[in-house]
Design a protein around this motif. Structure first.
Motif, short mmCIF file in Angstrom:
data_model
loop_
_atom_site.label_atom_id
_atom_site.label_comp_id
_atom_site.label_asym_id
_atom_site.label_seq_id
_atom_site.Cartn_x
_atom_site.Cartn_y
_atom_site.Cartn_z
N ILE A 175 0.84 -1.20 0.00
CA ILE A 175 0.00 0.00 0.00
C ILE A 175 0.88 1.25 0.00
CG2 ILE A 175 -1.74 1.27 1.32
CD1 ILE A 175 -2.73 -1.51 2.29
N PRO A 176 0.61 2.19 -0.92
CA PRO A 176 1.41 3.43 -0.95
C PRO A 176 1.38 4.16 0.39
CG PRO A 176 0.03 3.28 -2.90
CD PRO A 176 -0.41 2.17 -1.98
N LYS A 177 2.46 4.80 0.72
CA LYS A 177 2.62 5.48 2.01
C LYS A 177 1.57 6.56 2.25
CE LYS A 177 6.89 3.80 3.06
NZ LYS A 177 6.63 2.40 3.15
N GLU A 178 1.05 7.19 1.18
CA GLU A 178 0.09 8.28 1.37
C GLU A 178 -1.30 7.81 1.82
OE1 GLU A 178 0.24 7.57 -3.17
OE2 GLU A 178 1.69 7.69 -1.56
N PHE A 179 -1.56 6.49 1.78
CA PHE A 179 -2.85 5.97 2.23
C PHE A 179 -2.73 5.42 3.65
CE2 PHE A 179 -3.36 5.60 -2.39
CZ PHE A 179 -4.56 6.28 -2.53
N ARG A 180 -3.78 5.64 4.42
CA ARG A 180 -3.83 5.13 5.79
C ARG A 180 -4.50 3.77 5.80
NH1 ARG A 180 -7.84 7.27 9.69
NH2 ARG A 180 -7.72 5.71 11.31
N LEU A 181 -3.83 2.78 6.34
CA LEU A 181 -4.36 1.42 6.43
C LEU A 181 -5.41 1.35 7.54
CD1 LEU A 181 -4.02 -1.51 5.37
CD2 LEU A 181 -2.35 -1.83 7.21
N VAL A 182 -6.56 0.77 7.25
CA VAL A 182 -7.59 0.56 8.26
C VAL A 182 -7.23 -0.74 8.98
CG1 VAL A 182 -10.04 0.13 8.69
CG2 VAL A 182 -9.35 1.72 6.88
N GLU A 183 -6.95 -0.63 10.28
CA GLU A 183 -6.51 -1.80 11.03
C GLU A 183 -7.05 -1.79 12.45
OE1 GLU A 183 -2.34 -1.80 12.55
OE2 GLU A 183 -2.12 -0.12 11.15
N ALA A 184 -7.08 -2.98 13.03
CA ALA A 184 -7.46 -3.15 14.43
C ALA A 184 -6.61 -4.29 15.00
CB ALA A 184 -8.94 -3.48 14.56
N PHE A 185 -5.98 -4.03 16.12
CA PHE A 185 -5.17 -5.02 16.82
C PHE A 185 -4.08 -5.62 15.92
CE2 PHE A 185 -9.50 -5.09 18.57
CZ PHE A 185 -9.22 -4.56 19.82
N GLY A 186 -3.53 -4.78 15.01
CA GLY A 186 -2.43 -5.23 14.16
C GLY A 186 -2.85 -5.97 12.90
#
Length: 186
Positions: free
Chosen positions: A39-50
């Motif tokens: 995933i490109p650095k400019e996008f925020r990954l949607v995550e929970a508990f890693g």
């Protein structure tokens, strides 16, 4: 009244595009650290508990702007793209040069040409050994209780004259679009 067909510079009708066929979408947890590599650095990954949601999308299109083709999309994870979130395609494999061109030029997907082979085999009837839980009392346990057809889809990446196996997917044909198993090969 005449209706004028809107076309883009590449010759495809402008969106929305209609794709008709059958598909299987399977999601599963992916470690966020693994997903970030795609995933490109400019996008925020949607995550929970890693973890984030990744998976795959396997489709067989009977009709589309790019004609008849098969597609396998490997989803790295979910990214935040305000005002909503969307799945990030780490790899897109299609068995048509026209579909590859459409994916790259019109949609911005990392499409690559691949070889898809499909084989359907009968799965023999298996005996239930014993009840394993609550769902078994309703006939919804994990063992098969009747014969069924199993569809195996093999996908190989094509690079000039060289091809490399990417994955094998086995799907019960009576629930096409509901369940599947993906094995990734390095």
């Amino acid at each position: 009244m005449d209706v004028e067909e809107r076309t883009s510079s590449s010759g495809y009708a402008k969106p929305p595009w209609i794709f008709k066929g059958s598909a299987l979408y399977q999601i599963h947890l992916v470690k966020a650290s693994t997903a970030r590599a795609f995933i490109p650095k400019e996008f925020r990954l949607v995550e929970a508990f890693g973890y984030t949601l990744g998976g795959f999308f396997l489709a067989s299109y009977d009709d589309s702007p790019a004609g008849v083709f098969d597609e396998l999309v490997m989803i790295a994870g979910i990214v935040w793209n305000p005002p909503t979130s969307c799945a990030w395609a780490a790899r897109v494999l299609v068995n048509s040069r026209e579909a590859c061109h459409h994916g790259r030029k019109e949609v911005g997907l990392p499409s690559q040409v691949a070889r898809f082979s499909k084989k359907i085999t009968a799965v023999p009837k298996r005996k239930r050994e014993r009840a394993f839980g609550f769902l078994d009392t309703f006939g919804l346990g994990t063992t098969l209780s009747h014969p069924e057809d199993l569809m195996e889809v093999k996908v190989s990446e094509v690079d000039n004259a060289v091809s490399a196996n990417i994955c094998n997917i086995q799907i019960r044909s009576d629930v096409w679009g509901l369940t599947g198993c993906l094995r990734i090969r390095d």
